[in-house]
Design an enzyme around this catalytic site. Structure first.
Site, PDB file in Angstrom:
ATOM      1  N   ARG A  87     120.638 -15.578  12.125  1.00  0.00           N
ATOM      2  CA  ARG A  87     120.942 -16.794  11.345  1.00  0.00           C
ATOM      3  C   ARG A  87     122.195 -16.582  10.502  1.00  0.00           C
ATOM      4  NH1 ARG A  87     115.997 -19.628   8.424  1.00  0.00           N
ATOM      5  NH2 ARG A  87     117.810 -20.864   7.814  1.00  0.00           N
ATOM      6  N   CYS A  95     110.028 -20.988   2.396  1.00  0.00           N
ATOM      7  CA  CYS A  95     110.153 -19.942   3.420  1.00  0.00           C
ATOM      8  C   CYS A  95     109.487 -18.701   2.828  1.00  0.00           C
ATOM      9  CB  CYS A  95     111.627 -19.699   3.730  1.00  0.00           C
ATOM     10  SG  CYS A  95     112.511 -19.023   2.330  1.00  0.00           S
ATOM     11  N   LYS A 149     128.683 -17.655   5.684  1.00  0.00           N
ATOM     12  CA  LYS A 149     127.615 -18.616   6.020  1.00  0.00           C
ATOM     13  C   LYS A 149     127.399 -19.573   4.843  1.00  0.00           C
ATOM     14  CE  LYS A 149     123.048 -17.525   5.480  1.00  0.00           C
ATOM     15  NZ  LYS A 149     122.233 -18.522   4.764  1.00  0.00           N
ATOM     16  N   ASN A 150     127.258 -19.041   3.634  1.00  0.00           N
ATOM     17  CA  ASN A 150     126.871 -19.883   2.496  1.00  0.00           C
ATOM     18  C   ASN A 150     128.024 -20.704   1.938  1.00  0.00           C
ATOM     19  OD1 ASN A 150     124.347 -18.935   2.922  1.00  0.00           O
ATOM     20  ND2 ASN A 150     124.281 -17.594   1.141  1.00  0.00           N
ATOM     21  N   ASP A 203     120.850 -11.863  -2.709  1.00  0.00           N
ATOM     22  CA  ASP A 203     120.997 -11.726  -1.254  1.00  0.00           C
ATOM     23  C   ASP A 203     121.359 -10.313  -0.827  1.00  0.00           C
ATOM     24  OD1 ASP A 203     122.415 -15.034  -0.631  1.00  0.00           O
ATOM     25  OD2 ASP A 203     120.398 -14.330  -1.102  1.00  0.00           O
ATOM     26  N   ARG A 248     110.784 -22.666  -2.844  1.00  0.00           N
ATOM     27  CA  ARG A 248     112.093 -23.320  -2.739  1.00  0.00           C
ATOM     28  C   ARG A 248     112.014 -24.842  -3.001  1.00  0.00           C
ATOM     29  NH1 ARG A 248     115.211 -19.800   0.892  1.00  0.00           N
ATOM     30  NH2 ARG A 248     117.050 -20.744  -0.025  1.00  0.00           N
TER      31      ARG A 248
HETATM   32  C1  EPZ Z   1     121.378 -20.461  -2.008  1.00  0.00           C
HETATM   33  O1  EPZ Z   1     120.054 -20.923  -1.814  1.00  0.00           O
HETATM   34  C2  EPZ Z   1     121.665 -19.537  -0.830  1.00  0.00           C
HETATM   35  N1  EPZ Z   1     121.575 -20.276   0.432  1.00  0.00           N
HETATM   36  C3  EPZ Z   1     120.661 -18.386  -0.823  1.00  0.00           C
HETATM   37  O2  EPZ Z   1     121.032 -17.509   0.242  1.00  0.00           O
HETATM   38  C4  EPZ Z   1     120.781 -17.629  -2.139  1.00  0.00           C
HETATM   39  O3  EPZ Z   1     119.810 -16.611  -2.176  1.00  0.00           O
HETATM   40  C5  EPZ Z   1     120.557 -18.594  -3.311  1.00  0.00           C
HETATM   41  O4  EPZ Z   1     121.491 -19.699  -3.220  1.00  0.00           O
HETATM   42  C6  EPZ Z   1     120.752 -17.919  -4.658  1.00  0.00           C
HETATM   43  O5  EPZ Z   1     122.032 -17.395  -4.743  1.00  0.00           O
HETATM   44  C7  EPZ Z   1     122.654 -20.997   0.841  1.00  0.00           C
HETATM   45  O6  EPZ Z   1     123.660 -21.067   0.166  1.00  0.00           O
HETATM   46  C8  EPZ Z   1     122.527 -21.703   2.152  1.00  0.00           C
HETATM   47  P1  EPZ Z   1     119.012 -21.904  -5.557  1.00  0.00           P
HETATM   48  P2  EPZ Z   1     119.488 -22.130  -2.746  1.00  0.00           P
HETATM   49  O7  EPZ Z   1     118.851 -23.387  -5.504  1.00  0.00           O
HETATM   50  O8  EPZ Z   1     120.555 -23.113  -2.995  1.00  0.00           O
HETATM   51  C9  EPZ Z   1     114.762 -22.429  -7.663  1.00  0.00           C
HETATM   52  C10 EPZ Z   1     120.731 -16.254   2.220  1.00  0.00           C
HETATM   53  O9  EPZ Z   1     120.094 -15.224   2.455  1.00  0.00           O
HETATM   54  N2  EPZ Z   1     114.992 -23.891  -7.559  1.00  0.00           N
HETATM   55  O10 EPZ Z   1     120.102 -21.324  -6.391  1.00  0.00           O
HETATM   56  O11 EPZ Z   1     118.214 -22.603  -2.157  1.00  0.00           O
HETATM   57  C11 EPZ Z   1     114.531 -21.803  -6.291  1.00  0.00           C
HETATM   58  O12 EPZ Z   1     113.173 -21.949  -5.909  1.00  0.00           O
HETATM   59  C12 EPZ Z   1     120.119 -17.343   1.343  1.00  0.00           C
HETATM   60  O13 EPZ Z   1     121.891 -16.486   2.633  1.00  0.00           O
HETATM   61  C13 EPZ Z   1     114.069 -24.758  -8.133  1.00  0.00           C
HETATM   62  O14 EPZ Z   1     113.069 -24.331  -8.714  1.00  0.00           O
HETATM   63  O15 EPZ Z   1     119.174 -21.320  -4.086  1.00  0.00           O
HETATM   64  C14 EPZ Z   1     114.930 -20.359  -6.519  1.00  0.00           C
HETATM   65  O16 EPZ Z   1     113.830 -19.673  -7.095  1.00  0.00           O
HETATM   66  C15 EPZ Z   1     118.703 -17.007   0.892  1.00  0.00           C
HETATM   67  N3  EPZ Z   1     114.265 -26.108  -8.047  1.00  0.00           N
HETATM   68  C16 EPZ Z   1     116.062 -20.465  -7.547  1.00  0.00           C
HETATM   69  O17 EPZ Z   1     115.947 -21.775  -8.130  1.00  0.00           O
HETATM   70  C17 EPZ Z   1     115.367 -26.630  -7.401  1.00  0.00           C
HETATM   71  O18 EPZ Z   1     115.517 -27.876  -7.367  1.00  0.00           O
HETATM   72  C18 EPZ Z   1     117.450 -20.299  -6.917  1.00  0.00           C
HETATM   73  O19 EPZ Z   1     117.591 -21.287  -5.954  1.00  0.00           O
HETATM   74  C19 EPZ Z   1     116.293 -25.725  -6.809  1.00  0.00           C
HETATM   75  C20 EPZ Z   1     116.089 -24.364  -6.908  1.00  0.00           C
END
Ligand code: EPZ
Length: 413
Positions: A397, A116, A22-23, A305, A121
């Site tokens: 999902r 969410c 998915k990711n 995850d 996020r």
């Molecule tokens: C990706 O989400 C994945 N989703 C998530 O998988 C996964 O948990 C996450 O990466 C971490 O590995 C997809 O790939 C579709 P991040 P993403 O930006 O990109 C903070 C699942 O279950 N942050 O690395 O949203 C954020 O709030 C999902 O498949 C900021 O503060 O993750 C979080 O605390 C859930 N500002 C942390 O960084 C920003 O501009 C990690 O977020 C961006 C992120």
């Protein structure tokens, strides 16, 4: 019926093939917008988030055909750069469409993807990176308009190796004028999958020795065909389910090099695994051992995850475990539901203490998000008696055939 019924208490025994990731596929679907031609993707998982991304692509004017795991996206004509709010709010990973539409069309309008249950996020790092590339951002009540007459390459240093922010930078940079260097880029395998797809379409991207990503802008990208790699989180989910329920399983189409941190934890818990052909065989111990302390980290550390699924397995461990969540601020929603099944878990700020019990009992529990829902299914396989997991749409999902997979592995669902 929005629920799953599982009769647990028996060890697993069987084999199943792991779906496409998915990711990995979601950012690659967004990347097809950059291709002035037809992109063909094989081994696409049939999951709700992919259907949502396809609706988003169609809303921009792309023609998308999907038959038996193969998706063809014709992005020769992009007619609209405004993304429908309904889709963006349903699936926050649609935010990567920003980089793709900015890269191809120089503009995009998107409503705020919103948070969410696992965290608020924000997308501040995405927007800061775009600004460095010459994008102007206009905030309005219904969302955000970003435009850049000439997207220019830049040196971008991410404050945190955010997966989504790294993906958005790559998508905006691959057709931009000049060179982009992304420092402190995310190292998740899904980033390298996106780079692999873009190179297949003619993009010029490489990972430097220090982990930075260097992208040299190209004039255009051309048609290509690409296979979606297997989903490491789905594989890890079933491995931890087997640790919880006991037994011996084989998973086909698994890249074990992407699961090093998970396999190290499984070994520490007493599991015995071996690579076998294109997959992996796992034999669970009679009873799992506790893990004194573990924390979730960015790749290659233990993945957030697979944190809820680990709680489900450690709930039955011999001894006390501590699990710290360092990526998201609210990712213990599954705990009260595991406690209803008999687990002894205490939440203290951003870590939980788990006192292992000899058995869990089947219960009526509810999924509140994707990975917590999957964890409840794994706990139900281990619990004595029947369980009902409601809100299964969260699980759909990310898991394309949970029932069939669990039946293949010898579970009763
Ligand atoms: C990706 O989400 C994945 N989703 C998530 O998988 C996964 O948990 C996450 O990466 C971490 O590995 C997809 O790939 C579709 P991040 P993403 O930006 O990109 C903070 C699942 O279950 N942050 O690395 O949203 C954020 O709030 C999902 O498949 C900021 O503060 O993750 C979080 O605390 C859930 N500002 C942390 O960084 C920003 O501009 C990690 O977020 C961006 C992120």
């Amino acid at each position: 019926m929005d629920s799953i019924h599982i009769c647990g208490g028996c060890p697993l025994n069987g084999e199943t093939r792991i779906q496409g990731s998915k990711n990995a596929v979601l950012p690659v679907l967004a990347a097809t917008v950059l291709v002035d031609g037809v992109s063909t993707l094989y081994n696409c998982p049939d999951i709700a988030d992919v259907h949502c991304m396809i609706r988003l692509l169609r809303s921009t004017g792309c023609k998308v055909k999907w038959q038996n795991g193969e998706i063809r996206v014709d992005a020769r004509r992009i007619a609209c750069t405004s993304l429908p709010q309904a889709y963006v709010q349903t699936m926050r990973s649609s935010v990567v469409m920003m980089g793709a539409l900015l890269g191809r069309m120089g503009e995009v309008h998107i409503s705020y993807p919103g948070g969410c249950v696992i965290g608020k996020r924000p997308i501040d790092m995405h927007l800061q990176a775009f600004a460095r590339m010459g994008v102007t951002l206009e905030e309005a009540c219904d969302g955000l308009t970003a435009c850049a007459k000439h997207l220019a390459g830049a040196v971008i240093t991410l404050a945190f190796p955010s997966v989504g922010a790294t993906e958005n930078c790559i998508l905006a940079a691959v057709l931009a004028k000049g060179e982009t260097l992304i420092r402190n880029a995310a190292r998740e395998p899904e980033i390298d999958a996106l780079c692999d797809f873009l190179r297949c379409a003619g993009g010029d991207i490489c990972r430097e020795a220090d982990g930075s990503l260097r992208i040299r802008g190209r004039e255009r990208l051309c048609r290509c065909a690409w296979r979606v790699p297997p989903d490491r989180i789905v594989a890890g989910t079933y491995l931890l389910g087997c640790m919880a329920a006991g037994g011996r399983i084989r998973l086909a189409d698994v890249d074990t090099t992407q699961l090093d941190a998970v396999l190290a934890v499984i070994e520490q818990m007493g599991g015995k695994y071996e690579s076998s052909g294109d997959g992996i065989i796992l034999a669970a111990p009679e009873r799992v051992k506790a893990i004194p302390y573990i924390r979730t980290e960015v790749y290659p550390g233990y993945p957030t995850d697979l944190q809820s699924q680990l709680l489900a397995a450690l709930a039955l461990a011999e001894g006390e475990s501590i699990v710290e969540e360092t990526i998201f601020e609210n990712r213990f929603r599954v705990v009260p539901e595991l406690v209803r099944m008999g687990a002894h878990i205490n939440i203290e700020e951003n870590h939980v203490t788990i006192k292992g019990v000899a058995r869990l009992h089947g219960s009526h529990v509810k999924a509140e998000e994707l990975r917590g829902g999957a964890a409840l299914c794994m706990a139900a396989l281990a619990a004595q008696g029947d369980s009902c997991i409601t809100n299964r749409h969260f699980i759909d999902r990310g898991y394309q055939a949970l029932e069939q997979d669990i039946r293949n592995l010898g579970g009763r669902i």
